[in-house]
Design an enzyme around this catalytic site. Structure first.
Site, PDB file in Angstrom:
ATOM      1  N   ILE A   1       0.869  -1.185   0.137  1.00  0.00           N
ATOM      2  CA  ILE A   1      -0.063  -0.095   0.086  1.00  0.00           C
ATOM      3  C   ILE A   1       0.925   1.185   0.004  1.00  0.00           C
ATOM      4  CG2 ILE A   1      -1.794   1.230   1.259  1.00  0.00           C
ATOM      5  CD1 ILE A   1      -2.720  -1.434   2.450  1.00  0.00           C
ATOM      6  N   PRO A   2       1.151   1.597  -1.302  1.00  0.00           N
ATOM      7  CA  PRO A   2       2.291   2.707  -1.234  1.00  0.00           C
ATOM      8  C   PRO A   2       2.178   4.157  -0.762  1.00  0.00           C
ATOM      9  CG  PRO A   2       1.284   2.538  -3.407  1.00  0.00           C
ATOM     10  CD  PRO A   2       0.480   1.598  -2.551  1.00  0.00           C
ATOM     11  N   CYS A   3       2.207   4.326   0.509  1.00  0.00           N
ATOM     12  CA  CYS A   3       2.215   5.807   1.184  1.00  0.00           C
ATOM     13  C   CYS A   3       3.566   6.317   0.606  1.00  0.00           C
ATOM     14  CB  CYS A   3       1.796   5.568   2.174  1.00  0.00           C
ATOM     15  SG  CYS A   3       2.715   4.696   3.569  1.00  0.00           S
ATOM     16  N   HIS A   4       4.593   5.716   0.347  1.00  0.00           N
ATOM     17  CA  HIS A   4       5.633   6.716   0.007  1.00  0.00           C
ATOM     18  C   HIS A   4       5.505   7.257  -1.391  1.00  0.00           C
ATOM     19  CE1 HIS A   4       5.920   2.707  -2.185  1.00  0.00           C
ATOM     20  NE2 HIS A   4       6.743   3.327  -3.441  1.00  0.00           N
TER      21      HIS A   4
END
Length: 353
Positions: free
Chosen positions: A317-320
């Protein structure tokens, strides 16, 4: 921290010149002229004394702006289990119903003390505790498919039903019969180019993927157990095995999308925010403001940022991929240098493709 003791710096520099394996994980050498950091055994050309500085952890080297050396791969090899530990873990996985004794370890040319020290340092538990959890997880899986308690107890190596029941309840917080209709959270460890990570899964899917040095990680474990009303024990399942394969492919630049099942309970708002994160394309960036607008709640910028912070499944889950409106990197639990690395990694592989 940055090492400032002159005598220790001299000692570490000599160890770096000698490629002394005893110092693996003890220090990380940052080379000022290349902005790269290494472990003690690196085969690259050695820097001059005045061009190197030493750090206690690889995260501190990352935070100081250094990149991992492509030759010695410090974030992987400094945390990789040594061969003896790998052999010990293999013995457990190949014999999940058998208690591996010190005598058996020695028969396989494994030093029990080495194994015990490594598990205490990297898992925070003893090797025997890890074994017990692994065996109980195996028993749990067999009970779930209908095997009776007595046969499970004896097949798992316990000499009495009471001994099995006591250990089972101590680890899972439930008796064998009660737990049949419940689940547990399994936790495992994987090594990545940015350092080791913990991965957790239930039968429904991956519920946590975090770097082991993330701040407040133990609190996060406690909150996860409380939220799911389940216990965490060491073990693995198909979700964990699949996630390890997919994460490895991601870091190799071979994977841009993940297919492993996720299980991420949260509020309706959090679910909406996390779903929006999964819609951000590989190699692309967005802002907290744009993310709020995307979920039709343009004034909820701070709430969106907070929900991103509660995301327990890093990378998948790419919060970056979310940055500030001014283009600055903000708010990443694994550290801003890791966030920068992930963004550059995806950018480079997007361009290659």
């Amino acid at each position: 921290m940055l090492i400032t003791n002159v005598e220790k710096i001299k000692q570490y520099y000599q160890a770096l010149l000698a490629k002394d394996a005893h110092y693996i994980g003890i220090f990380y050498a940052g080379v000022k002229t290349t902005s790269i950091f290494c472990i003690a055994t690196c085969r690259a050309k050695k820097p001059k004394f005045e061009n190197v500085e030493f750090f206690s952890t690889f995260k501190e080297a990352l935070d100081a702006g250094y990149r991992p050396c492509k030759i010695c791969k410090p974030t992987e090899n400094a945390n990789e289990a040594p061969p003896e530990v790998v052999k010990a873990i293999t013995l457990i996985t190949q014999n999940p119903k058998t208690k591996i004794s010190d005598t058996q370890l020695k028969e396989h040319q494994i030093t029990p003390e080495t194994v015990r020290r490594w598990f205490k340092k990297h898992y925070g538990i003893t090797f025997q505790s890890y074994q017990r959890m692994y065996r109980i997880n195996h028993a749990f899986q067999e009970l779930k498919i209908g095997k009776n308690v007595i046969n499970t107890a004896y097949d798992t190596g316990y000499e009495s039903l009471s001994g099995f029941g006591y250990t089972y309840k101590k680890i899972t917080k439930n008796s064998p019969l009660i737990s049949i209709n419940q689940d547990i959270i399994l936790i495992n460890r994987l090594t990545t180019p940015l350092g080791p990570m913990f991965i957790c899964s239930t039968n429904q899917g991956i519920c946590l993927l975090e770097f082991v040095d993330r701040r407040m990680l133990e609190t996060e474990f406690e909150q996860l157990q409380k939220q799911l009303k389940l216990q965490i024990i060491f073990g693995d399942n198909q979700h964990i095995k699949q996630a390890k394969e997919e994460i490895t492919e991601y870091f190799q630049g071979k994977r841009q999308h993940f297919s492993v099942n996720l299980y991420t309970p949260g509020t309706d708002f959090q679910q909406t925010v996390w779903d929006s994160l999964k819609q951000i394309p590989y190699g692309k960036l967005t802002t907290y403001k744009a993310q709020a607008e995307n979920i039709n709640n343009p004034h909820a910028i701070r709430a969106v940022a907070n929900a991103n912070g509660f995301n327990r499944v890093a990378i998948i889950i790419p919060c970056h991929r979310v940055i500030g409106s001014n283009g600055e990197l903000m708010g990443y639990g694994g550290g801003l240098e890791r966030k920068r690395w992930l963004i550059e990694h995806e950018k480079n592989h997007t361009n290659q493709n």
